[in-house]
Design an enzyme around this catalytic site. Structure first.
Site, PDB file in Angstrom:
ATOM      1  N   LYS A  22      14.145  -7.373   1.153  1.00 44.65           N
ATOM      2  CA  LYS A  22      13.208  -7.787   2.208  1.00 44.65           C
ATOM      3  C   LYS A  22      11.838  -8.136   1.623  1.00 44.65           C
ATOM      4  O   LYS A  22      11.251  -9.168   1.948  1.00 44.65           O
ATOM      5  CB  LYS A  22      13.061  -6.666   3.236  1.00 44.65           C
ATOM      6  CG  LYS A  22      11.888  -6.826   4.193  1.00 44.65           C
ATOM      7  CD  LYS A  22      11.752  -5.610   5.093  1.00 44.65           C
ATOM      8  CE  LYS A  22      10.544  -5.730   5.997  1.00 44.65           C
ATOM      9  NZ  LYS A  22       9.301  -5.289   5.356  1.00 44.65           N
ATOM     10  N   ASN A  23      11.322  -7.270   0.752  1.00 49.87           N
ATOM     11  CA  ASN A  23       9.962  -7.485   0.240  1.00 49.87           C
ATOM     12  C   ASN A  23       9.875  -8.713  -0.665  1.00 49.87           C
ATOM     13  O   ASN A  23       8.818  -9.342  -0.769  1.00 49.87           O
ATOM     14  CB  ASN A  23       9.473  -6.248  -0.501  1.00 49.87           C
ATOM     15  CG  ASN A  23       9.197  -5.086   0.445  1.00 49.87           C
ATOM     16  OD1 ASN A  23       9.122  -5.277   1.660  1.00 49.87           O
ATOM     17  ND2 ASN A  23       9.065  -3.894  -0.088  1.00 49.87           N
ATOM     18  N   ARG A  97       3.764  -8.932   9.824  1.00 48.74           N
ATOM     19  CA  ARG A  97       2.833  -8.684   8.721  1.00 48.74           C
ATOM     20  C   ARG A  97       3.051  -9.656   7.567  1.00 48.74           C
ATOM     21  O   ARG A  97       2.121 -10.072   6.904  1.00 48.74           O
ATOM     22  CB  ARG A  97       2.989  -7.235   8.238  1.00 48.74           C
ATOM     23  CG  ARG A  97       1.959  -6.922   7.212  1.00 48.74           C
ATOM     24  CD  ARG A  97       1.780  -5.485   6.885  1.00 48.74           C
ATOM     25  NE  ARG A  97       0.654  -5.398   5.968  1.00 48.74           N
ATOM     26  CZ  ARG A  97      -0.603  -5.352   6.319  1.00 48.74           C
ATOM     27  NH1 ARG A  97      -0.933  -5.366   7.585  1.00 48.74           N
ATOM     28  NH2 ARG A  97      -1.567  -5.300   5.419  1.00 48.74           N
ATOM     29  N   ASP A 121       4.284  -2.357  10.329  1.00 49.64           N
ATOM     30  CA  ASP A 121       4.449  -0.920  10.509  1.00 49.64           C
ATOM     31  C   ASP A 121       3.135  -0.244  10.857  1.00 49.64           C
ATOM     32  O   ASP A 121       2.071  -0.638  10.392  1.00 49.64           O
ATOM     33  CB  ASP A 121       4.956  -0.279   9.208  1.00 49.64           C
ATOM     34  CG  ASP A 121       6.452  -0.418   9.051  1.00 49.64           C
ATOM     35  OD1 ASP A 121       7.111  -0.657  10.067  1.00 49.64           O
ATOM     36  OD2 ASP A 121       6.935  -0.290   7.923  1.00 49.64           O
ATOM     37  N   ASP A 319       8.018   3.163  -0.787  1.00 46.89           N
ATOM     38  CA  ASP A 319       9.004   2.966   0.281  1.00 46.89           C
ATOM     39  C   ASP A 319      10.167   3.945   0.205  1.00 46.89           C
ATOM     40  O   ASP A 319      10.935   4.073   1.162  1.00 46.89           O
ATOM     41  CB  ASP A 319       9.547   1.526   0.240  1.00 46.89           C
ATOM     42  CG  ASP A 319       8.548   0.526   0.797  1.00 46.89           C
ATOM     43  OD1 ASP A 319       7.574   0.961   1.426  1.00 46.89           O
ATOM     44  OD2 ASP A 319       8.737  -0.688   0.606  1.00 46.89           O
ATOM     45  N   MET A 341      -0.286   6.128  -1.243  1.00 45.92           N
ATOM     46  CA  MET A 341      -0.717   4.789  -0.838  1.00 45.92           C
ATOM     47  C   MET A 341      -0.967   4.639   0.663  1.00 45.92           C
ATOM     48  O   MET A 341      -1.852   3.912   1.070  1.00 45.92           O
ATOM     49  CB  MET A 341       0.317   3.753  -1.301  1.00 45.92           C
ATOM     50  CG  MET A 341       0.375   3.618  -2.812  1.00 45.92           C
ATOM     51  SD  MET A 341       1.292   2.159  -3.322  1.00 45.92           S
ATOM     52  CE  MET A 341       1.454   2.480  -5.061  1.00 45.92           C
TER      53      MET A 341
END
EC number: 2.5.1.7
Length: 441
Positions: A22-23, A97, A121, A319, A341
């Site tokens: 996804k990223n 986003r 998110d 993540d 983070m």
């Protein structure tokens, strides 16, 4: 509203293949705007965030053709820059986003862009300063309209520059790289992110004719070129899914083979799960996780409690900290989870405590887990998913728990995980999708 109903305590068995990353997808798809030539991209995950970005590209004027389930071609010949002024763009761009990633390519090719303040998110403050400071260093001027929550950017004369990032932001680095590849002169980015996703983007851009060196390090040098061409690109498997499946296998005492993981791109991820006592084997490019009744958390060499913290690549990805935390609840031993983070990613632990886990939430960034060594199972409860990663962690907890669990707000999970219920059922999980209103509390 859709929810998942899960009957837990069932051992799973079989093979599962991770989706495309996804990223990586959000960067790679945005890069198609850098050229009018055709680009073919395969292993695209069929998930909401990615599909929204593909739809947004189509609205901008990109010609899109779906070749098969996970492969598309893109041609960004006729981009409609007036679409920025439309209500449709404000609505779609603000709800995603990843839409911030189209700014760099549009600045590079057309000299201007606009973007509503992106969504995503709810995991605390997620600054966009790195993106815009980078664009400014390249010569862009931007104005934030506070009333409309809209960024307008003018970049008619991008020039190469030395850029020292204040944080090694993956999306920030990617956006600046995409803006710099068509700028005049040489750009140097120091403290650049070097995640595999970013390496993938840089390699793809080089195949298109860009001149990027230092790929895989935190010092990138980009010589601007006048035009980029087309290419073909295959995305990596999603490392977050791979880590999630390792954790799921351990929690449910399941024997699972995770197929085609691109093991060499996983960095420290396998080693971190091994520190929790989880046995896993590399078999070619697959990961085999045997069924385990118990797994014991290692200590540091001096016997002190293990700390697992996130860090920029090649450190451990933030993540997966939610997954590590939930897996530790059933291990033997203790671990301190330090989420550096994001400031709200640990706020789902109250649900795990309700299920019977022993966790002390020290502050918004740290939680101490006292592993119960499967002496008793977690118990099924009703809960709501606050974000993608916490949602999957709760799903893993529910699969291991005794009794029935209901997870509401699964749209959050489905933003990042493709057909997750179907794929888990193929391993023997008892999970079904139901229509249900979330509890009001």
């Amino acid at each position: 509203m859709n929810a998942f109903e899960i009957t837990g305590g069932i051992k799973l068995k079989g093979e599962i293949t991770p989706q495309g990353a996804k990223n990586e997808a959000l960067q790679i798809l945005s890069a198609v705007l850098l050229t009018e030539k055709k680009i073919t991209i395969s292993n695209i995950p069929d998930i909401k965030d990615v599909n929204k970005l593909i739809e947004l590209l189509g609205d901008l004027g990109v010609t899109i053709e779906r070749i098969n389930k996970d492969t598309y071609t893109f041609e960004a010949k006729n981009i409609d820059l007036n679409f920025f002024e439309s209500d449709a763009f404000k609505s779609k761009g603000g709800g995603l986003r990843g839409s911030i990633m189209i700014v760099g390519p549009l600045l590079a090719r057309f000299g201007k862009a606009a973007i509503p303040k992106p969504g995503g998110d709810k995991i605390g403050r997620r600054r966009l300063d790195t993106h815009f400071i980078g664009f400014e260093k390249l010569g862009a001027k931007f104005v934030y309209d506070n009333k409309k929550a809209f960024f307008n950017v003018d970049a008619t004369n991008l020039q190469g520059a030395y850029i020292l990032l204040d944080e090694a932001s993956v999306t920030g680095t990617a956006n600046i790289v995409m803006a710099a590849v068509l700028a005049k002169g040489t750009t140097t980015i120091y403290n650049a992110a070097c995640e595999p996703y970013l390496q993938q983007l840089c390699k793809m851009l080089n195949r298109m004719g860009a001149k990027i060196s230092g790929i895989g390090s935190n010092l990138l040098t980009i010589e601007g070129v006048k035009v980029l061409g087309g290419t073909e690109h295959r995305m990596l498997p999603d490392m977050i899914e791979i880590g999630s499946f390792i954790g799921m296998a351990a929690m449910t005492e399941s024997e699972i083979t995770i197929k085609n993981v691109c093991y060499d791109e996983l960095g420290v991820i396998p080693e971190v799960f091994k520190k929790l006592g989880i046995k896993l084997e590399r078999r070619g490019d697959d990961i085999y996780v045997p069924s385990q009744k118990h797994y014991e958390i290692e200590t540091f060499i001096d016997g002190s409690i293990l700390t697992i913290a996130d860090a920029p690549w090649p450190g451990f990805t933030p993540d997966l900290l939610s997954i590590v935390l939930v897996v530790a609840t059933q291990a033997k031993g203790n671990v301190l989870i330090h989420q550096k983070m994001f400031e709200s990613r640990l706020f789902f632990v109250d649900k795990l405590i309700d299920m019977g886990a022993q966790i002390i939430l020290c502050d918004p960034h740290r939680a101490t887990v006292n592993g119960i060594d499967k002496k008793y199972k977690l118990r099924g409860i009703s809960m709501t998913s606050p974000d993608i990663r916490a949602g999957v962690s709760l799903l893993i907890a529910a699969l291991s728990a005794e009794g029935k669990s209901t997870i509401y707000n699964i749209e959050q999970i489905e933003r990042g995980y493709q057909d997750i219920d179907t794929r888990l059922r193929a391993l023997g999980a008892q999970i079904k999708r139901v229509n249900a209103d979330a509890p009001s509390h």
